[in-house]
Write a protein that holds these residues in place. Sequence first.
Motif, PDB file in Angstrom:
ATOM      1  N   GLU A  45       0.797  -1.233   0.000  1.00  0.00           N
ATOM      2  CA  GLU A  45       0.000   0.000   0.000  1.00  0.00           C
ATOM      3  C   GLU A  45       0.831   1.286   0.000  1.00  0.00           C
ATOM      4  N   ILE A  46       2.057   1.227   0.518  1.00  0.00           N
ATOM      5  CA  ILE A  46       2.892   2.427   0.579  1.00  0.00           C
ATOM      6  C   ILE A  46       4.126   2.197  -0.287  1.00  0.00           C
ATOM      7  N   PRO A  47       4.139   2.768  -1.476  1.00  0.00           N
ATOM      8  CA  PRO A  47       5.296   2.590  -2.351  1.00  0.00           C
ATOM      9  C   PRO A  47       6.575   3.117  -1.692  1.00  0.00           C
ATOM     10  N   ASN A  48       7.624   2.363  -1.827  1.00  0.00           N
ATOM     11  CA  ASN A  48       8.935   2.790  -1.338  1.00  0.00           C
ATOM     12  C   ASN A  48       8.948   3.047   0.177  1.00  0.00           C
ATOM     13  N   VAL A  49       8.196   2.237   0.926  1.00  0.00           N
ATOM     14  CA  VAL A  49       8.095   2.445   2.368  1.00  0.00           C
ATOM     15  C   VAL A  49       9.448   2.295   3.062  1.00  0.00           C
ATOM     16  N   GLU A  50      10.291   1.416   2.575  1.00  0.00           N
ATOM     17  CA  GLU A  50      11.602   1.216   3.213  1.00  0.00           C
ATOM     18  C   GLU A  50      12.437   2.501   3.164  1.00  0.00           C
ATOM     19  N   ALA A  51      12.370   3.217   2.056  1.00  0.00           N
ATOM     20  CA  ALA A  51      13.121   4.470   1.944  1.00  0.00           C
ATOM     21  C   ALA A  51      12.511   5.561   2.831  1.00  0.00           C
ATOM     22  N   VAL A  53      10.949   5.169   5.783  1.00  0.00           N
ATOM     23  CA  VAL A  53      11.191   4.979   7.218  1.00  0.00           C
ATOM     24  C   VAL A  53      12.567   4.357   7.484  1.00  0.00           C
ATOM     25  N   GLY A  54      13.391   4.255   6.461  1.00  0.00           N
ATOM     26  CA  GLY A  54      14.703   3.647   6.617  1.00  0.00           C
ATOM     27  C   GLY A  54      15.819   4.636   6.864  1.00  0.00           C
ATOM     28  N   ASN A  55      15.483   5.894   6.996  1.00  0.00           N
ATOM     29  CA  ASN A  55      16.473   6.935   7.271  1.00  0.00           C
ATOM     30  C   ASN A  55      17.205   6.609   8.569  1.00  0.00           C
ATOM     31  N   GLU A  56      18.500   6.799   8.585  1.00  0.00           N
ATOM     32  CA  GLU A  56      19.302   6.467   9.766  1.00  0.00           C
ATOM     33  C   GLU A  56      18.881   7.245  11.008  1.00  0.00           C
ATOM     34  N   HIS A  61      13.991   4.877  16.184  1.00  0.00           N
ATOM     35  CA  HIS A  61      12.743   5.278  16.828  1.00  0.00           C
ATOM     36  C   HIS A  61      11.518   4.557  16.283  1.00  0.00           C
ATOM     37  N   LEU A  62      11.709   3.571  15.414  1.00  0.00           N
ATOM     38  CA  LEU A  62      10.562   2.894  14.808  1.00  0.00           C
ATOM     39  C   LEU A  62       9.723   2.137  15.824  1.00  0.00           C
ATOM     40  N   GLY A  63      10.287   1.830  16.971  1.00  0.00           N
ATOM     41  CA  GLY A  63       9.514   1.200  18.040  1.00  0.00           C
ATOM     42  C   GLY A  63       8.609   2.185  18.772  1.00  0.00           C
ATOM     43  N   ASN A  64       8.818   3.470  18.541  1.00  0.00           N
ATOM     44  CA  ASN A  64       8.021   4.509  19.202  1.00  0.00           C
ATOM     45  C   ASN A  64       7.007   5.170  18.278  1.00  0.00           C
ATOM     46  N   PHE A  65       7.209   5.062  16.983  1.00  0.00           N
ATOM     47  CA  PHE A  65       6.332   5.731  16.016  1.00  0.00           C
ATOM     48  C   PHE A  65       5.359   4.753  15.384  1.00  0.00           C
ATOM     49  N   SER A  66       4.142   5.219  15.181  1.00  0.00           N
ATOM     50  CA  SER A  66       3.183   4.487  14.355  1.00  0.00           C
ATOM     51  C   SER A  66       3.095   5.240  13.028  1.00  0.00           C
ATOM     52  N   PHE A  67       2.507   4.613  12.031  1.00  0.00           N
ATOM     53  CA  PHE A  67       2.373   5.307  10.747  1.00  0.00           C
ATOM     54  C   PHE A  67       1.462   6.530  10.873  1.00  0.00           C
ATOM     55  N   GLY A  74       4.057  14.187   6.364  1.00  0.00           N
ATOM     56  CA  GLY A  74       3.891  13.883   4.954  1.00  0.00           C
ATOM     57  C   GLY A  74       4.590  12.612   4.499  1.00  0.00           C
ATOM     58  N   VAL A  75       4.964  11.773   5.431  1.00  0.00           N
ATOM     59  CA  VAL A  75       5.652  10.521   5.093  1.00  0.00           C
ATOM     60  C   VAL A  75       4.684   9.541   4.449  1.00  0.00           C
TER      61      VAL A  75
END
Length: 94
Positions: A45-51, A53-56, A61-67, A74-75
């Motif tokens: 559903e989200i094109p290029n999602v790895e890019a 949320v993959g920023n260093e 912090h991915l354990g603290n953020f929801s989509f 604007g992510v």
Amino acid sequence: MDAPLYPPARAFVMPRRLPGLLDTKDTAIADLKAIPQAWAIVKAEIPNVEARVGNEMIKPHLGNFSFRSLLQFGVVKSDALDRIDQKLKALGER
């Protein structure tokens, strides 16, 4: 006055996610990534999602953020998250 020194915790147990319905509001991105079926839905559903949320800077912090918490930056777009929520609900509790 000196700050007190506290010894390290002896019986610390890393928190774990309890089974429940997944969604884009309350489920952390790291938790969605850890469930292959859920992450496949997100990637569809989200094109290029790895890019996105993959920023260093954001990776730790991915354990603290929801989509949904990233909407204001604007992510992601809310219509994609609505579709993801519908598909995640079909997976049942995880």
